[in-house]
Design an enzyme around this catalytic site. Structure first.
Site, PDB file in Angstrom:
ATOM      1  N   ASP A 256       0.085   5.282  -4.777  1.00 63.92           N
ATOM      2  CA  ASP A 256      -1.212   5.004  -4.176  1.00 63.92           C
ATOM      3  C   ASP A 256      -2.273   5.645  -5.073  1.00 63.92           C
ATOM      4  O   ASP A 256      -1.964   6.488  -5.922  1.00 63.92           O
ATOM      5  CB  ASP A 256      -1.243   5.593  -2.767  1.00 63.92           C
ATOM      6  CG  ASP A 256      -2.567   5.367  -2.070  1.00 63.92           C
ATOM      7  OD1 ASP A 256      -3.104   4.254  -2.194  1.00 63.92           O
ATOM      8  OD2 ASP A 256      -3.060   6.308  -1.427  1.00 63.92           O
ATOM      9  N   ASP A 258      -6.174   6.559  -3.964  1.00 64.60           N
ATOM     10  CA  ASP A 258      -7.019   7.532  -3.269  1.00 64.60           C
ATOM     11  C   ASP A 258      -6.170   8.514  -2.467  1.00 64.60           C
ATOM     12  O   ASP A 258      -5.381   8.118  -1.619  1.00 64.60           O
ATOM     13  CB  ASP A 258      -7.993   6.799  -2.337  1.00 64.60           C
ATOM     14  CG  ASP A 258      -8.904   5.840  -3.091  1.00 64.60           C
ATOM     15  OD1 ASP A 258      -9.300   6.175  -4.218  1.00 64.60           O
ATOM     16  OD2 ASP A 258      -9.202   4.755  -2.550  1.00 64.60           O
ATOM     17  N   THR A 300      -3.193  -0.123  -4.643  1.00 70.26           N
ATOM     18  CA  THR A 300      -4.261   0.486  -3.858  1.00 70.26           C
ATOM     19  C   THR A 300      -5.016  -0.536  -3.017  1.00 70.26           C
ATOM     20  O   THR A 300      -5.411  -1.602  -3.521  1.00 70.26           O
ATOM     21  CB  THR A 300      -5.244   1.242  -4.783  1.00 70.26           C
ATOM     22  OG1 THR A 300      -6.344   1.744  -4.037  1.00 70.26           O
ATOM     23  CG2 THR A 300      -5.753   0.360  -5.918  1.00 70.26           C
ATOM     24  N   ARG A 350      -2.224  -6.591   1.353  1.00 67.16           N
ATOM     25  CA  ARG A 350      -2.695  -5.277   1.782  1.00 67.16           C
ATOM     26  C   ARG A 350      -1.545  -4.447   2.344  1.00 67.16           C
ATOM     27  O   ARG A 350      -0.817  -4.892   3.229  1.00 67.16           O
ATOM     28  CB  ARG A 350      -3.804  -5.447   2.832  1.00 67.16           C
ATOM     29  CG  ARG A 350      -4.391  -4.126   3.313  1.00 67.16           C
ATOM     30  CD  ARG A 350      -5.517  -4.347   4.317  1.00 67.16           C
ATOM     31  NE  ARG A 350      -5.901  -3.077   4.912  1.00 67.16           N
ATOM     32  CZ  ARG A 350      -6.730  -2.205   4.355  1.00 67.16           C
ATOM     33  NH1 ARG A 350      -7.283  -2.491   3.195  1.00 67.16           N
ATOM     34  NH2 ARG A 350      -7.021  -1.057   4.950  1.00 67.16           N
TER      35      ARG A 350
END
Length: 427
Positions: A256, A258, A300, A350
């Site tokens: 990932d 963030d 991400t 997503r």
């Protein structure tokens, strides 16, 4: 005599008076250590030690503990024995005993971690058929804790109170095996000190034994040891770390962004280069990992694009900056995949959906998800890994809202550098 001991009472109702200026809004066992509540490490060691069920004795701000852990930790049921008024250690144990199913139980403090062999402690206790057994730790200076004197056949023959200049010796490590029926018979009224009213008053009339352990011990009740725990636990100590065998075949790394690579902006987005800040140790970590994994990908979610807060061009600029800095550090990222779709869009790309993993597979056909590891800091990252058939690592770079992540992750680390150092220790 063989009696199984597979339940524990954890005293987790402490106020944390001596830590109040450092940690003021949570009970002492919930004080954050290396990104996770200290109590989580205690539960982790109990689970690893074969404990089946835990009763958490709570009081001060009990809702913090109950909200974070819920009804179980990694499949280990948690039961709450809540004090409505302070019962002191003895009264708390007596109340919690009402929730115990077996004949004997481990009792320990939620603000102390003593990494003993619970199997060995239980076996000793049951083989001696004594009502109470204490785990002991040798200290060069016992003044802060008081000390314990051992006689013939491991029998405890004395408890000395805390005092200066006590010298070296055995201390009470704060972990006990206690017979439920005996304790309920000898326990005084509801409010009493376990240490004063049971240990110190009954060791001569009832046979108590002590078992020495030479294992890691820390009590976070004072600021100096709380800070020491931060440094000690930052290495991933006492978490469920991958075995060398389980990681041998892992050749593909998904990350990932963030909260793993860069600092997450709470309630916001990294909309431009000037808002992108690497987390400590990340370039060094990725430089190490570049030699360990055949392919490294970033996946991400970036719904800020879908919300119109920044553009695809803005994101490319951020990633160009990120890649340049990582390249200067000797790191390698083979590809970055992002999903601009809104959370409400039910997008195949997503996370936790696996569209970005499938994109990586199309671009790099050699990728085998069964030989891949996903590293993230959110539930969606862990679910993404599970949906794709990958192993997963949870990074506690920020204190999570609850312990739900423990149901999904294979391993825990405080940050990416800790993960890299575990896989590739410096020689």
């Amino acid at each position: 005599m063989s009696r199984k001991v597979d339940e524990a009472i954890v005293l987790a109702g402490g106020f944390g008076t001596r830590l109040r200026h450092i940690v003021s809004d949570v009970p002492k066992p919930m004080a954050p250590v290396a990104g996770l509540p200290f109590l989580l490490y205690v539960l982790e060691r109990l689970r690893a030690g074969g404990v089946r069920r835990v009763v958490l004795s709570t009081g001060y701000k009990h809702e913090c503990i109950e909200r974070f852990f819920g009804e179980s930790y990694k499949g280990m049921p948690l039961v709450y024995s809540r004090e409505t008024e302070p019962l002191f250690t003895g009264g708390a144990i007596k109340k919690a005993m009402e929730c115990i199913e077996g004949k004997s139980v481990f009792v320990l403090n939620g603000d102390t971690l003593f990494d003993v062999d619970f199997h060995r402690l239980a076996e000793f206790h049951c083989s001696r058929a004594v009502p109470l057994t204490v785990a002991l730790k040798h200290m060069d200076d016992t003044g802060r804790y008081g000390n314990v004197s051992l006689g013939v056949d491991a029998r405890i023959i004395g408890f000395r109170e805390k005092a200066d200049n006590l010298g070296a010796g055995w201390i009470n490590g704060g972990i006990y095996v206690v017979d439920k029926e005996w304790f309920c018979q000898v326990a005084p009224a509801e409010r009493f000190s376990f240490e004063q009213e049971v240990l110190q008053k009954r060791y001569e009339s009832d046979v108590f034994c002590g078992v020495p352990f030479d294992d890691y011990f820390i009590d976070i009740g004072v600021p100096a040891d709380y800070e020491k725990a931060q440094a000690d636990f930052a290495t991933g100590l006492f978490l469920s770390l991958p075995s060398a065998e389980s990681m041998t075949g892992k050749r593909y790394l998904f990350l990932d962004r963030d909260g793993v690579i860069n600092r997450r902006i709470v309630g916001g987005y990294v909309t431009s280069v000037d808002r992108f800040e690497f987390l400590p140790g990340v370039p060094e970590a990725l430089a190490r990992l570049a030699g360990r994994f055949d392919r490294i990908f970033i996946v991400t979610n970036q719904q800020g694009i879908g919300k119109g807060l920044f553009s695809e061009a803005d994101l490319r600029s951020v990633h160009a900056f990120m890649m340049q800095r990582l390249g200067q550090a000797g790191a390698r990222i083979d590809a970055v995949y992002h999903c601009p779709d809104l959370a409400s869009a039910d997008s195949r790309n997503r996370k936790p959906a696996v569209g970005m993993a499938e994109q990586a597979k199309r671009d790099f056909p050699e990728v085998d998800f069964s030989r891949a590891v996903m590293v993230g800091d959110s539930i969606s990252d862990l679910q993404f890994a599970r949906n794709a058939g990958m192993s997963s690592v949870f990074l506690a770079t920020e204190i999570p809202e609850d312990a739900t992540f423990a149901r999904y992750t294979d391993w825990l680390f405080p940050d990416l550098l800790s993960f890299a150092e575990y896989l590739l220790p410096l020689k």
